[in-house]
Each structure stands twice: as structure tokens, then as C-alpha cells.
Design a protein around this motif. Structure first.
Motif, PDB file in Angstrom:
ATOM      1  N   ILE A  79       2.398  -0.997   1.418  1.00 55.89           N
ATOM      2  CA  ILE A  79       3.063  -0.841   2.717  1.00 55.89           C
ATOM      3  C   ILE A  79       2.251   0.087   3.608  1.00 55.89           C
ATOM      4  O   ILE A  79       2.033  -0.194   4.795  1.00 55.89           O
ATOM      5  CB  ILE A  79       4.492  -0.287   2.533  1.00 55.89           C
ATOM      6  N   GLN A  80       1.795   1.188   3.056  1.00 57.50           N
ATOM      7  CA  GLN A  80       0.998   2.141   3.832  1.00 57.50           C
ATOM      8  C   GLN A  80      -0.275   1.494   4.357  1.00 57.50           C
ATOM      9  O   GLN A  80      -0.684   1.716   5.505  1.00 57.50           O
ATOM     10  CB  GLN A  80       0.674   3.358   2.965  1.00 57.50           C
ATOM     11  N   GLY A 106      -2.964  -3.350   9.394  1.00 53.31           N
ATOM     12  CA  GLY A 106      -2.387  -4.582   9.902  1.00 53.31           C
ATOM     13  C   GLY A 106      -2.004  -5.573   8.841  1.00 53.31           C
ATOM     14  O   GLY A 106      -1.174  -6.460   9.086  1.00 53.31           O
ATOM     15  N   SER A 107      -2.616  -5.459   7.652  1.00 54.92           N
ATOM     16  CA  SER A 107      -2.263  -6.410   6.604  1.00 54.92           C
ATOM     17  C   SER A 107      -2.664  -5.868   5.236  1.00 54.92           C
ATOM     18  O   SER A 107      -3.505  -4.971   5.120  1.00 54.92           O
ATOM     19  CB  SER A 107      -2.939  -7.768   6.832  1.00 54.92           C
ATOM     20  N   TYR A 108      -2.067  -6.461   4.235  1.00 51.53           N
ATOM     21  CA  TYR A 108      -2.426  -6.156   2.851  1.00 51.53           C
ATOM     22  C   TYR A 108      -2.257  -7.439   2.047  1.00 51.53           C
ATOM     23  O   TYR A 108      -1.247  -8.143   2.171  1.00 51.53           O
ATOM     24  CB  TYR A 108      -1.519  -5.079   2.256  1.00 51.53           C
ATOM     25  N   THR A 109      -3.249  -7.761   1.262  1.00 52.28           N
ATOM     26  CA  THR A 109      -3.176  -8.909   0.359  1.00 52.28           C
ATOM     27  C   THR A 109      -3.539  -8.447  -1.037  1.00 52.28           C
ATOM     28  O   THR A 109      -4.608  -7.851  -1.238  1.00 52.28           O
ATOM     29  CB  THR A 109      -4.128 -10.026   0.797  1.00 52.28           C
ATOM     30  N   VAL A 120       5.989 -11.310   5.357  1.00 50.17           N
ATOM     31  CA  VAL A 120       5.525 -11.187   3.978  1.00 50.17           C
ATOM     32  C   VAL A 120       5.590 -12.570   3.334  1.00 50.17           C
ATOM     33  O   VAL A 120       6.571 -13.296   3.496  1.00 50.17           O
ATOM     34  CB  VAL A 120       6.374 -10.168   3.174  1.00 50.17           C
ATOM     35  N   SER A 121       4.525 -12.938   2.671  1.00 52.06           N
ATOM     36  CA  SER A 121       4.483 -14.208   1.950  1.00 52.06           C
ATOM     37  C   SER A 121       4.030 -13.927   0.525  1.00 52.06           C
ATOM     38  O   SER A 121       3.117 -13.136   0.298  1.00 52.06           O
ATOM     39  CB  SER A 121       3.543 -15.202   2.629  1.00 52.06           C
ATOM     40  N   MET A 123       1.802  -6.276   9.135  1.00 52.90           N
ATOM     41  CA  MET A 123       2.586  -5.349   9.955  1.00 52.90           C
ATOM     42  C   MET A 123       1.771  -4.973  11.188  1.00 52.90           C
ATOM     43  O   MET A 123       0.601  -4.595  11.073  1.00 52.90           O
ATOM     44  CB  MET A 123       2.926  -4.073   9.161  1.00 52.90           C
ATOM     45  N   GLN A 124       2.374  -5.117  12.356  1.00 50.23           N
ATOM     46  CA  GLN A 124       1.723  -4.724  13.602  1.00 50.23           C
ATOM     47  C   GLN A 124       2.674  -3.827  14.391  1.00 50.23           C
ATOM     48  O   GLN A 124       3.846  -4.179  14.568  1.00 50.23           O
ATOM     49  CB  GLN A 124       1.363  -5.957  14.445  1.00 50.23           C
TER      50      GLN A 124
END
Length: 344
Positions: free
Chosen positions: A77-78, A84-87, A117-118, A130-131
Motif C-alpha cells: 500500500i505504501q 502510483g502502483s504496485y504489482t 486492485v486486480s 493509487m493516484q
């Protein structure tokens, strides 16, 4: 000359009649009296995020969601908030917490963000986007106009409070001003719905009890000076009476789906059948006891399936369990009245 007092058995049956009639109207009493106080609170852009996220379904308070998650498991999350994103892989603890967030906006770390979220099916791998976004965008997108809103909403905004049961909570906009409409107490709606459900469940129970009381009274009054213990053959008329009483109650006091003409009387039938089981147990007629129990269950489940469809099997099983549990009282009456009156 002093009048003889009613026997203990007569008093017990009259008491059951009073309880049964009272329970028979429990749904109407709980439904008619159900009410929750809703309040309308004026909010400025960006203020009171806790209040906004609690009332508006399109905004989720992510801080509250992940408050119980360890700091190291919050790193995805951080990272998404920072870049802007995390994968990547999510810890199961975090995956469970955010898996059902479907709102387009979230409140996190003192700011609003867009949120998506996918996840990959069968894994804990996910992509979080997240933006940062400004409160103006969130409020303009999420807020609903007061025009066309339910009367309870307009009343709450005009007067500060309103009462109702199914008022739609949310963020509302009127003449450039924003208002949060929400229950005064968070658990009030659930408490009222639980009370209504309890009344709904107790209604057929009450009609079953009423049938037991009327059936036993009628049987005793036919020949009041004779000791006539109940037999299985005589007691079997009581569940049939329960169906009649429940049908009359449905016709006179209820409306809605035609399935109520099947499910209500069937539930009352299961409750009242406890009398027959009690008589069979008192007379040590074990095969009849087993037959009555199995037969009652099959009839109830079959009736629910016929009225509702395949899913009726589930509700039928629930009705059987409820009927057998609350049928303990008719069972006791059947067992008691199958015994001869003790000689003084």
C-alpha cells in the motif's frame, strides 16, 4: 359455596394460549415499531473524512481497514501510494483486508486517492493502483443531489434529523453545500432488522402454540368431567389445526408473496407437531415418534421446495430445525397430557 379453582393443567393451557397469541403478532409489532434516527451533518470539502467514508459507499477508509495489519505487510500500500502502483505478492493478511474494496476512492494517510486492485485467481498476486486526488473531485463524483432523494433525506437535511428504517445513507449535495446523512448509531439499523427478523420467526411459532392450546382445550372441554389422556391419533389433529390458524392469520393480517401461504402454515405445522411427538414419547411408541419426526421434516422441506424452488430445501431445513427447537414446548404439553390425571 366456593367455586372450584381451575386445575393446573387448565391454567397451563391458558398460559400457552396467551403466549401463542402474543407471539402470533410479534412480526407486526416489531415491523410497525421499527425506526432508526438519521442525522444530517454539513461537511466542508476535505473535512470529516471518517464521517464521509462511513456513510458513502463509494469511498473507503483504508486507514481503518489496515489498522490491524502489521506495518511490514502494509508496504505494498505504501509503495502504491508513493509510486502510483504496485504489482506483486500480497501477504494473506493484507489480501483478506483489501480484497473486497470495490469503491473507486479511498482515504489513506490524510489524503484521498483513486483506487483499483486486480488479483490473479487462486493466488495472492495483485496489482494495486493509487493516484492522489483532491477532495473536490471526490465530493463532486460521490455526492448525490438532494433533489429526487427520499423524503427522509430531505427532512434530515432541513431539520437535522429524520426517522426511518431504510434511509439511504450517503453524501448529498444541495445548493453547493454537502451533507452526510447517516444513522445516529452505527448498529441501530442492524439491531432493528434483527428485531424484525425475530418477530418474523416467532410469528409461526406463536400460531403453532395457539393451535396446541386451542386443540387441547377443545379436547378437554368436550367431556370436562372425564380424564381423557391424549393419544397419537387424537393429537395428530393439532398440527392440522395449526395449518388452519396460520392460513387464517396470513389472510387477515399479512400481504405480499403467495409463498407466505405455504411457508408460514408449514412452519406452524412443524412447531405444533411437537405435541404428537410428545404423546408418542409418553406412551413409549418409539416407532411412531421416529415416523412423526421424519414425516414432519419431509413434509416441511417438500412444501418449501414446492413454494420457493430448489433453494427452498435450505429454508425448509432451517424451518425444521427451528420448529423442532421451539416445538420442545408442544412436546412437553403432549407428554404431560398423555399422562392420566394423578389421583388426589
Amino acid at each position: 359455596m366456593l367455586r372450584s379453582l381451575p386445575s393446573v393443567r387448565t391454567v397451563a393451557v391458558l398460559l400457552l394460549l396467551v403466549v401463542g397469541v402474543g407471539f402470533s403478532f410479534s412480526f407486526h409489532a416489531t415491523a410497525d415499531g421499527a425506526s432508526v434516527t438519521y442525522t444530517a451533518t454539513a461537511v466542508e470539502l476535505g473535512e470529516n473524512p471518517e464521517l464521509v467514508t462511513r456513510a458513502a459507499s463509494n469511498v473507503t477508509n483504508l486507514d481503518e481497514r489496515i489498522a490491524g495489519t502489521s506495518t511490514q505487510h502494509q508496504r505494498p500500500i505504501q509503495r502504491a501510494a508513493a509510486t502510483g502502483s504496485y504489482t506483486g505478492r500480497l501477504d494473506p493478511e493484507l489480501d483478506i483486508v483489501i480484497d473486497d474494496i470495490e469503491s473507486p476512492y479511498i482515504w489513506y494517510n490524510e489524503s484521498y486517492y483513486t483506487w483499483t486492485v486486480s488479483t490473479q485467481s487462486g493466488t495472492t498476486n495483485a496489482t494495486i493502483r493509487m493516484q492522489p486526488t483532491d477532495p473536490d473531485t471526490v465530493f463532486e463524483t460521490v455526492a448525490r443531489p438532494v433533489d429526487g432523494a427520499p423524503a427522509e433525506v430531505t427532512t434530515a437535511i432541513a431539520e437535522g434529523t429524520a426517522t426511518g428504517l431504510t434511509v439511504e445513507s450517503g453524501l448529498y449535495q444541495q445548493n453547493g453545500e454537502y451533507y452526510v446523512v447517516a444513522p445516529e448509531s452505527e448498529g441501530a439499523v442492524l439491531a432493528q432488522l434483527a428485531k424484525i427478523f425475530g418477530g418474523f420467526v416467532l410469528t409461526p411459532v406463536g400460531r403453532g402454540y395457539t393451535a396446541v392450546a386451542i386443540g387441547i382445550l377443545a379436547y378437554r372441554l368436550r367431556e370436562p368431567i372425564r380424564d381423557r389422556p391424549l393419544t397419537v391419533r387424537r393429537a395428530i389433529m393439532i398440527p392440522a389445526l395449526a395449518i388452519s390458524i396460520a392460513l387464517i392469520g396470513t389472510v387477515l393480517f399479512e400481504s405480499g408473496s403467495l409463498t407466505r401461504f405455504v411457508t408460514g402454515p408449514t412452519s406452524a405445522f412443524v412447531v405444533a407437531a411437537g405435541t404428537v411427538a410428545g404423546v408418542a414419547a409418553a406412551r413409549r411408541q418409539w416407532l411412531q415418534l421416529i415416523g412423526v419426526s421424519i414425516g414432519t421434516a419431509l413434509v416441511a422441506i417438500g412444501a418449501f421446495v414446492a413454494a420457493i424452488g430448489v433453494v427452498g430445501a435450505i429454508f425448509g431445513i432451517l424451518a425444521v430445525f427451528l420448529g423442532f427447537a421451539t416445538g420442545i414446548v408442544p412436546f412437553g404439553y403432549g407428554y404431560w397430557f398423555a399422562q392420566p390425571v394423578p389421583k388426589e
